[in-house]
Write an enzyme that holds these catalytic residues in place. Structure first.
Site, PDB file in Angstrom:
ATOM      1  N   ASP A  97      -4.690   3.205   0.312  1.00 22.05           N
ATOM      2  CA  ASP A  97      -3.388   3.217  -0.351  1.00 22.05           C
ATOM      3  C   ASP A  97      -3.516   2.306  -1.571  1.00 22.05           C
ATOM      4  OD1 ASP A  97      -0.782   3.611  -1.090  1.00 22.05           O
ATOM      5  OD2 ASP A  97       0.069   3.174   0.866  1.00 22.05           O
TER       6      ASP A  97
HETATM    7  C1  BGC Z   1       2.438   4.473  -1.390  1.00 21.46           C
HETATM    8  C2  BGC Z   1       1.670   5.764  -1.178  1.00 21.46           C
HETATM    9  C3  BGC Z   1       1.535   6.495  -2.479  1.00 21.46           C
HETATM   10  C4  BGC Z   1       0.828   5.585  -3.481  1.00 21.46           C
HETATM   11  C5  BGC Z   1       0.599   6.221  -4.829  1.00 21.46           C
HETATM   12  C6  BGC Z   1       1.857   3.644  -2.517  1.00 21.46           C
HETATM   13  O1  BGC Z   1       2.715   2.603  -2.860  1.00 21.46           O
HETATM   14  O2  BGC Z   1       2.438   3.722  -0.201  1.00 21.46           O
HETATM   15  O3  BGC Z   1       2.314   6.565  -0.227  1.00 21.46           O
HETATM   16  O4  BGC Z   1       0.829   7.691  -2.311  1.00 21.46           O
HETATM   17  O5  BGC Z   1       1.626   4.417  -3.656  1.00 21.46           O
HETATM   18  O6  BGC Z   1       1.771   6.371  -5.519  1.00 21.46           O
END
Ligand code: BGC
Length: 779
Positions: free
Chosen positions: A275
């Site tokens: 993530d």
């Molecule tokens: C979130 C993810 C997301 C990623 C990219 C993160 O803050 O937890 O679910 O895909 O950002 O935007």
């Protein structure tokens, strides 16, 4: 904001000197040859995204994610001399999230806001979810994106989790099956998915650092099982590891999770990405460039791609390579998976995106999908309501400012959202214009202030509830005289980086209780009905007020066509057939994880202990005899169904058993029914929930009088529990009861079969060694 292109420059000097020899090219030459031709710097480039703008001075990036598809969440690193392009990754679970407009470009790039994950799951309709996936996947492809960062399937461990709307259920079978359908749909378009967040990311409070203490059994039976089903039934291109720690270690750096279980036990063939900025304890550490050697632990654990990618991480990997802390074999494995992903991508295959997906057709699909996910919680003869000659009184700010989806990366930049007001008008209903005149300017003002605030705060801005308009008593009385029927909408919104709270969010606020009371008494005095529409992303308290209204329609956050979808159900154009994929408790304190959420210390949780073990959701309420307001699997219809003819293929279980049942529409209108199969185990040596959902299916649209016979198959693993001291899934011998229900408490038919001797269904590798001892809840 400083963007440093240092690594790109470094690469120019790192090209091997025998420039004469033809260079291997990705896709033309064997992948291992391409890997051999990469310099260390290029390899390090490839296992990392190209950075992201706007996250503080000290986070340096080597690329520009705003290049090809503005608003996408990240890119992979290109190595053009070897034919390796950069591919684009973008959110999210309710549809593609990209910027709708581009600088100096008159075209627009709106994507369809589909119903949120919870709403889609509430359909229990796998082919419909797959169709939504196809439509989403098509938008992904036509807008030039290669991988959609979805679906998200973390378990609804606690109703306050701010991201529950993105997720599917408190039950892993529902989560896994719906996720698999979504992946199969999206990927049928030739683009990838990233099944997230792997795993036990069940809260947003301190999500980047919190240490979740979970037993191996609860991990495997509850928090991993949905991912296991999704992997085995859809083999997604990628998986996204989560932010949090499990049992003392970041999930993105856990080899037991990302390699032993995911790849060796489940046979996952794709790539794991982190993530965004995972593994560093939070924004403060990030801004201070305060890195430990986590990045090496992440790559070594099988987390192949570090997102969004930072220069400090690149440097750390290069140092670790030189010091021998990261082996070249490991890095090459990670690189290979990145290259395999790129090879599959539309961009690599030179697909020319049209930037013109069929938004009209997808709007129709989201309208239909949303109606099927709506759950009719109560109906004392109020619905359907189709009288278009009389006037409807529309109360609640949310009626005029409908919420299509949640905030953060789960949000979509759609072209429009149909409010309930507009939806009802579109359907030909007459609306009380006195109320409209009061509400419209009031809501518009709140909305424009809120939009400004959110713009300032950026993607991580938290949602705020709009206070209700304080209507004079006389205005409500007059509306009750002038109108035939009242609708009150209660709205809730939330999103990543923040959990909900009990007061005024899980519980209704005083102004909402007051609105329900005063509208109900004014309308009921005149024998007129009151319906509440719940435009919410997660569970709220319902027990204290449900008796005061005549019907409750849970519309969830239904996507951009929301108001039209609600009108379709209210008017009876569509018969509701959604069912709850989670329990609605009487009080928040009834939730099994309530005393362990969001962890300790409460104002800055570092640790959260999953003391409730496997007793999450209905597994808890059923086993411990706690009565909910609305149970798991519940949902009413405008028609009625009769269940008959339950047949079990064999009285003795061998390898599998087939179960069939006939469902008949005994009412007056066409409808669909969700059929749930629960199993109760002998539970002699293993403690088990009273019953567990093991399969579900949905009838076609049954005409009045029409029947359908549905068949599902139970396999060995459906009978098994994870036994920690045996490191195995074990099905104990004895009599198993199969219960077919219209909900988890409304069991229509039951029958049993015998498992003559214990089966060890699967042996596993020991995982999730406990870093804290605690006593798990047992019946
Ligand atoms: C979130 C993810 C997301 C990623 C990219 C993160 O803050 O937890 O679910 O895909 O950002 O935007």
């Amino acid at each position: 904001m400083k963007i440093v292109y240092a690594a790109t420059v470094a690469l120019l000097f790192a090209i091997p000197s025998n420039a004469q020899a033809p260079l291997p090219q990705l896709g033309k030459d064997p992948i291992d040859k391409v890997i051999d031709a990469l310099t260390d710097e290029e390899k390090v480039g490839l296992v990392m995204g190209t950075g992201i703008k706007g996250f503080g001075e000290k986070i340096e990036a080597v690329g520009d994610v705003d290049g090809r598809v503005p608003g996408a969440a990240g890119n992979t690193f290109p190595v053009t001399r070897l034919g390796i392009p950069s591919i684009v990754l973008a959110d999210g679970p309710a549809g593609l999230r990209i910027s709708p407009t581009r600088k100096d470009d008159p075209n627009t790039y709106y994507a369809t806001a589909f119903p949120v994950g919870t709403a889609l799951a509430s359909t229990w309709n796998l082919s419909l979810v797959e169709n939504v996936g196809k439509a989403m996947g098509n938008e992904v492809k036509e807008y030039g994106v290669d991988v959609l960062l979805a679906p998200a399937l973390n378990i609804h461990r606690n109703p306050l989790c701010g991201r529950n709307f993105e997720y599917y259920s408190e039950d892993p079978i529902v989560s896994g099956k719906i996720a698999a359908a979504m992946v199969n749909g999206v990927e049928s378009q030739g683009v990838g998915t990233s099944v997230k967040h792997f795993a036990a990311n069940n809260q947003e409070n301190n999500r980047m650092s919190v240490n979740a203490h979970v037993s191996e059994r609860a991990m495997r039976e509850i928090y991993l099982r949905g991912f296991e089903i999704a992997v085995k039934e859809s083999q997604p291109w990628t998986i996204m590891s989560s932010y949090n720690k499990v049992d003392g270690q970041y999930t993105s750096a856990r080899k037991d999770l990302l390699t032993d279980i995911l790849r060796d036990e489940w046979d996952f063939k794709g790539l794991v990405m982190s993530d965004w900025f995972a593994g560093y304890g939070g924004w403060k550490d990030l801004k201070d460039n305060n890195f430990s050697s986590d990045v090496v632990a992440q790559l070594s654990a099988g987390n192949d791609l570090i997102m969004p990618g930072m220069n400090a991480q690149r440097k750390a990997i290069l140092v670790a390579l030189k010091d021998g802390k990261l082996s070249r074999e490991t890095l090459d494995k990670n690189v290979k998976r990145v290259l395999e992903l790129i090879l599959e991508s539309p961009h690599f295959k030179k697909y020319k995106p049209s930037n013109k997906p069929n938004l009209k057709q997808n709007a129709q699909l989201t309208r239909e999908a949303a109606t099927e996910g709506m759950v009719l919680l109560k109906n004392d003869g109020a619905l359907p309501y189709s009288d278009k000659t009389k006037q409807l009184a529309l109360f609640g700010t949310t009626s005029y400012n409908f919420i299509s989806g949640g905030t953060g990366s789960g949000d979509v930049n759609e072209a429009y959202t149909i409010s309930l007001l507009d939806g009802l008008k579109n359907a030909g209903f007459k609306i009380n214009s006195d109320l409209e005149k009061l509400y419209v300017p009031y809501t518009a003002d709140l909305k424009s202030k809120d939009d400004e605030r959110r713009k300032k705060e950026g993607i991580l801005a938290l949602a705020k509830r709009f206070p209700e308009l304080q209507l004079e008593r006389d205005a409500i009385e007059k509306a009750a005289i002038d109108s035939d029927f009242a609708i009150i909408t209660i709205g809730r919104n939330s999103g990543e980086n923040g959990d909900r709270i009990v007061s005024e969010d899980f519980d209704l606020a005083d102004d909402e209780q007051h609105l329900i009371n005063s509208v109900s008494s004014a309308f009921h005095k005149r024998s007129k009905k009151v319906v509440v529409i719940l435009n919410v992303g997660g569970v709220i308290e319902s027990a204290s007020w449900k008796d005061r209204v005549d019907a409750i329609l849970l519309a969830w956050q239904p996507g951009q066509e929301g108001g039209n979808s609600v009108a379709d159900v209210l008017s009876g154009k569509v018969n509701p057939s959604g069912k709850l994929t989670m329990t609605w408790p009487v009080a928040y304190t009834d939730v099994s994880s309530a005393k362990n959420f969001p962890g300790t210390p409460e104002n800055d949780p570092q640790d959260v202990t999953y003391e409730e073990g496997i007793y999450v959701g209905y597994r808890y309420y059923q086993t411990f005899g706690v009565k909910p307001s609305y149970e798991f699997g519940f949902g009413k219809s405008y028609t009625s169904f009769e269940y008959s003819n339950l047949k079990i293929g064999s009285k003795t279980f061998k390898d599998n058993v087939k179960v069939s049942v006939t469902v008949k529409n005994t009412g007056k209108i066409a409808g669909k029914e969700v059929v749930q199969l629960y199993v109760s185990a002998p539970s002699k040596t293993i403690d088990k929930p009273k019953m567990e959902l093991k399969a579900f299916t949905k009838t076609k649209l049954l005409k009045p009088g029409e029947s359908e016979t549905l068949t599902v198959t139970l396999r060995e693993k459906d009978l098994a529990s994870f036994v920690e001291n045996k490191s195995a899934w074990v099905a104990e011998k004895g009599i198993y009861t199969v219960s077919i229900g219209a909900s988890s408490s409304d069991i229509k038919q039951s029958a049993g079969f015998d498992l003559p001797s214990e089966i060890t269904v699967e042996k596993t590798t020991k995982a999730f060694a406990q870093d804290k001892s605690f006593t798990e809840l047992r019946p």
